[in-house]
Scaffold this active site. Sequence first.
Site, PDB file in Angstrom:
ATOM      1  N   ASN A  50      -4.744  12.382   2.087  1.00 29.04           N
ATOM      2  CA  ASN A  50      -6.009  11.679   2.567  1.00 29.04           C
ATOM      3  C   ASN A  50      -7.061  11.576   1.399  1.00 29.04           C
ATOM      4  OD1 ASN A  50      -7.412  10.921   5.032  1.00 29.04           O
ATOM      5  ND2 ASN A  50      -8.570  12.737   4.741  1.00 29.04           N
ATOM      6  N   LYS A  51      -8.059  11.165   1.795  1.00 24.90           N
ATOM      7  CA  LYS A  51      -9.069  10.832   0.783  1.00 24.90           C
ATOM      8  C   LYS A  51      -9.385  11.959  -0.152  1.00 24.90           C
ATOM      9  CE  LYS A  51     -12.216   8.098  -1.109  1.00 24.90           C
ATOM     10  NZ  LYS A  51     -13.477   7.373  -0.563  1.00 24.90           N
ATOM     11  N   ASP A  54      -3.714   9.263   5.353  1.00 20.30           N
ATOM     12  CA  ASP A  54      -3.139   8.052   5.126  1.00 20.30           C
ATOM     13  C   ASP A  54      -1.680   7.929   5.140  1.00 20.30           C
ATOM     14  OD1 ASP A  54      -5.790   7.534   3.775  1.00 20.30           O
ATOM     15  OD2 ASP A  54      -4.765   5.668   3.576  1.00 20.30           O
ATOM     16  N   ARG A  80       0.805  -1.170  -0.058  1.00 10.09           N
ATOM     17  CA  ARG A  80      -0.009  -0.050   0.070  1.00 10.09           C
ATOM     18  C   ARG A  80       0.819   1.268   0.097  1.00 10.09           C
ATOM     19  NH1 ARG A  80      -5.377  -1.336   1.031  1.00 10.09           N
ATOM     20  NH2 ARG A  80      -5.910   0.694   0.295  1.00 10.09           N
TER      21      ARG A  80
END
Length: 413
Positions: A320-321, A310, A179
């Site tokens: 982040n998103k 993240d 990831r």
Amino acid sequence: MPHVVTVFLRHGGRVLLARRSEAVGTYQGRWAGVSGYVEGDPADAERDARRELAEEVGVREADADLVRAGAPLPVSDGGREWTVHPFLFDAGSRDVDTNEELAAVEWVHPTAIRKRETVPGLWAAYRRVAPAVETVAGDETHGSAWVSLRALEVLRDAAAEADSRDAVASVARRLRDARPTMAAVENRVNRVMAESDSEPESVRRRAEAAIDDAAEADDAAAACAAELVGERGYDRLATLSRSGTVLAALEATEAADAAVLVAESRPGGEGVGVAERLARDGRDVTLTTDAALPGLVMAGEAAAVLLGADAVLASGGVVNKVGSLPVALAAARAGVPVFAVCARDKVRGDDRFVGENAGELYDGEAAIGTENPIFEVVPADPLSGVVTESGVLDADGVEAVAAEHAALAAWDD
């Protein structure tokens, strides 16, 4: 052939093992998961698993989420044969209320199964529901704190079974690279390898300690954020996506009276689950669209914005998103503070950002390119700070942590 369920109840990387009492008919004194006979159709064994959780340890359906149902496992011992249906549930806490069938219970790392006198096939049953590299790489539901704990569990379990340093290192590399947007996965795997001698037993011990440390760090970061909200009197909060650490902060006592505005977070809709969770807890929560959230923040509907992360880049920016950047910019323009909330392990050792795409937006016949990113970078300027387990980090604090994490990668040089 009888069918039984074996339930592994997990919390913070540990599972509940139960020692069978003299009140049961078989394997008295041995360690097991929460177990019992399948009373109905084996294809619907989850019903029996939940029944046993409620009867043996007092864990009701609302208290535990099903993570995985493993493939049935045939077991034979001394002429006896049966089929085990393994299940893994995540528990909301470690509080249990045992019945007379259990003489004792302990929350342990699953690797303890290999060293105890257990019912037959217990380790094999666990491995059928345990996380794998593919779990880490393919999860599209949870935040990076949750995913990084799973990565450490995979490394721990692999080290318990490995017969060489190369075998452990191979798994560590696959996890580290699984990831690329989630710094906590890379940093936590790197720390285990850097602080061990790469021998399987050393890696196992260090991974177990790292799992416990990581769970505590995530909880402490949430507590720091909740304390900040309470001290500064923020009575209206906004967030988006699903950060487990932000959610824990919002659920904490210090933030209990604050109304929460939650963006749905497309394309996965993770914000919907956050809104539902807060609403079930009796919170004043409003769900909105990603597109509407920046305007609502500028209109005064939020006194502060809490974002997950993240990753935190070495320069102070936050990954982040998608949807985080316009909210942060709108908040900055309106004079609304914006905090990223995460454990220190989410700070990258560099500024590398690798995006991920959610898939196609268009399936027509015209020659149209598409961009549907999942993550984006919020630069340091609109951020008021990064709230971690050691307090609020400014740009200099982030840079110092980044240098520490960069050094951990040297184990693979």
